[in-house]
Design an enzyme around this catalytic site. Structure first.
Site, mmCIF file in Angstrom:
data_model
loop_
_atom_site.group_PDB
_atom_site.id
_atom_site.type_symbol
_atom_site.label_atom_id
_atom_site.label_comp_id
_atom_site.label_asym_id
_atom_site.label_seq_id
_atom_site.Cartn_x
_atom_site.Cartn_y
_atom_site.Cartn_z
ATOM 1 N N SER A 88 61.483 1.817 -27.376
ATOM 2 C CA SER A 88 62.237 0.908 -26.234
ATOM 3 C C SER A 88 63.276 0.157 -27.222
ATOM 4 O O SER A 88 63.792 0.568 -27.825
ATOM 5 C CB SER A 88 61.211 0.138 -25.252
ATOM 6 O OG SER A 88 62.063 -0.202 -24.491
ATOM 7 N N TRP A 89 63.188 -1.336 -26.715
ATOM 8 C CA TRP A 89 64.244 -2.078 -27.538
ATOM 9 C C TRP A 89 63.623 -1.969 -29.206
ATOM 10 O O TRP A 89 64.524 -2.097 -29.947
ATOM 11 C CB TRP A 89 63.655 -3.735 -26.951
ATOM 12 C CG TRP A 89 64.065 -4.422 -28.277
ATOM 13 C CD1 TRP A 89 63.368 -5.407 -28.862
ATOM 14 C CD2 TRP A 89 65.501 -4.915 -28.620
ATOM 15 N NE1 TRP A 89 64.206 -6.092 -29.906
ATOM 16 C CE2 TRP A 89 65.650 -5.751 -29.829
ATOM 17 C CE3 TRP A 89 66.883 -4.476 -28.496
ATOM 18 C CZ2 TRP A 89 66.695 -6.446 -30.221
ATOM 19 C CZ3 TRP A 89 67.903 -4.887 -28.900
ATOM 20 C CH2 TRP A 89 67.683 -5.715 -29.638
ATOM 21 N N GLY A 123 60.795 -4.880 -25.848
ATOM 22 C CA GLY A 123 61.289 -6.267 -24.890
ATOM 23 C C GLY A 123 62.616 -6.074 -24.715
ATOM 24 O O GLY A 123 63.199 -5.203 -23.849
ATOM 25 N N ASP A 143 60.526 9.098 -17.731
ATOM 26 C CA ASP A 143 60.709 7.463 -18.336
ATOM 27 C C ASP A 143 61.626 6.986 -17.290
ATOM 28 O O ASP A 143 62.889 7.561 -17.115
ATOM 29 C CB ASP A 143 61.303 7.468 -19.507
ATOM 30 C CG ASP A 143 61.347 6.282 -20.167
ATOM 31 O OD1 ASP A 143 61.379 5.088 -19.363
ATOM 32 O OD2 ASP A 143 61.342 5.874 -21.568
ATOM 33 N N HIS A 148 57.494 5.791 -19.644
ATOM 34 C CA HIS A 148 57.998 5.045 -20.679
ATOM 35 C C HIS A 148 57.050 4.521 -21.767
ATOM 36 O O HIS A 148 57.274 4.202 -23.098
ATOM 37 C CB HIS A 148 58.623 3.930 -20.120
ATOM 38 C CG HIS A 148 59.485 2.920 -21.136
ATOM 39 N ND1 HIS A 148 60.434 3.509 -22.083
ATOM 40 C CD2 HIS A 148 59.333 1.610 -21.567
ATOM 41 C CE1 HIS A 148 61.068 2.321 -22.661
ATOM 42 N NE2 HIS A 148 60.196 1.430 -22.623
#
Length: 362
Positions: free
Chosen positions: A131-132, A56, A308, A340
């Site tokens: 990711s985050w 996120g 990605d 991604h």
């Protein structure tokens, strides 16, 4: 013409090694400052602990995330970070004043330790994030290396301003004059139709800073139903943009219904992301790359999709270069033919193989 043999999605189907299971137990953890975290435990209650950090920020957890791990070997902890998912307060349901207060990267790092203590994890644990989640995993390991047995990272996000501009700004400033002009680098190059939807929602005079323009919408307190609907539409467009470009082969309409389909979920993701992005992730410039020496003793495994566009591979390459410079090259660096999402076939295979191949914790 028959196009039936063309791929309609790159999402994993038969690549999973482990079936979807139910949680062994779950609950809420009061972490102070008015926040309660929703958590779940999967797998072997006596197994090697894995702390799963979702993306996120604001993406929330899903039971599907437990499928990367051998349930006979691992004790997998999933939780929703502050303000999102089933944690309380929820930014979309309870408002940003409640959910975004005391909601910073340092708060989230401290929450991981609170959850460790509450679940009686006393030794080292594997920390798994994408990711985050990779950002948060790296920050956690830098600050608490004594708790980390290994880092398993996917879709590296370093959190630099240039990375956000690549994703959200692109050619927005000149879009009205030349929508197909390649004036700046950006994900828009590969996804022009989805980009046009994101940009066209914002008036031309406000496109000099797309992130700021959307944040203004997300931050407003709707005075009536029309304003609420407007805010929801903005959030859906924002979230659909990320959802569409997360797969090398986007799904129909570019939307993953499980994550982005509901308006309140989209608003939750949008508001929390905008909050963190506007504050540079609550990290000093270059924080992760400047502190990799602190994780030199932790085996680090990296999986990154070659295609990605949410977090281009340059971010993984920077991390690998920084680790190598301090004498700690990654234990593995796998480049998948994927985008991604963690849920793409090749990425599922790579992440599962890494977890299956880790040496047992002593």
């Amino acid at each position: 013409m028959d196009f039936s043999r063309l791929l309609t999605t790159s999402k994993a189907t038969t690549e999973w090694s482990y079936p979807q299971a139910s949680a062994n137990r779950d609950g809420y953890l009061d972490v102070g400052a008015g926040h309660r975290l929703r958590w779940w435990e999967y797998g072997n209650p006596d197994g090697e602990p894995v702390m799963y950090l979702h993306g996120g920020p604001g993406g929330g957890s899903s039971p599907l995330m437990a499928r990367f791990f051998d349930p006979k070997r691992y004790r997998v902890i999933l939780f929703d970070q502050r303000g999102c998912g089933e944690s309380e307060p929820n930014v979309a349901k309870d408002g940003p004043a409640a959910a975004l207060t005391n909601n910073t990267t340092s708060d989230l790092v401290d929450d991981i330790n609170r959850l460790r203590d509450a679940l009686k994890i006393t030794g080292k644990m594997h920390v798994f994030g994408g990711s985050w989640g990779s950002t948060l995993a790296l920050v956690y390991a830098i600050r608490h290396p004594q708790h980390v047995a290994s880092l398993i990272l996917r879709g590296i996000f370093i959190g630099g301003r240039e990375d956000l501009l690549y994703l959200y700004q692109g050619n927005a400033a000149t879009f009205a004059q030349d929508p197909f002009g390649l004036t700046e680098p950006g994900a828009y190059v590969a996804y022009p139709d989805e980009w046009a939807e994101l940009i066209n929602f914002i008036p031309p005079e406000k496109r000099g800073d797309i992130m700021a323009a959307y944040k203004t919408i997300f931050d407003m307190v709707p005075a009536n139903e029309a304003e609420r609907d407007f805010q929801f539409r903005a959030a859906m467009i924002w979230s659909d943009w990320e959802g569409a470009i997360s797969y090398m082969v986007p799904m129909e309409a570019g939307r993953d219904p499980g994550k982005f389909g509901a308006a309140h979920v989209a608003l939750c993701v949008a508001q929390i992301e905008a909050h963190y992005f506007a504050n540079d992730m609550f990290l000093d410039t270059g924080y992760i790359l400047n502190n990799v020496d602190k994780i030199a003793g932790i085996p680090t495994h990296i999986v990154h999709g070659r295609f990605d566009q949410v977090c281009p591979m340059t971010q993984a390459s920077q991390l690998v270069a920084a680790l190598t410079k301090v004498g700690a090259p990654p234990a593995s660096f796998i480049k998948t033919n994927a985008g991604h999402s963690a849920m793409e076939g090749q990425t599922v295979l790579a992440l599962t193989a890494i977890m299956d191949g880790l040496p047992p914790l002593k």
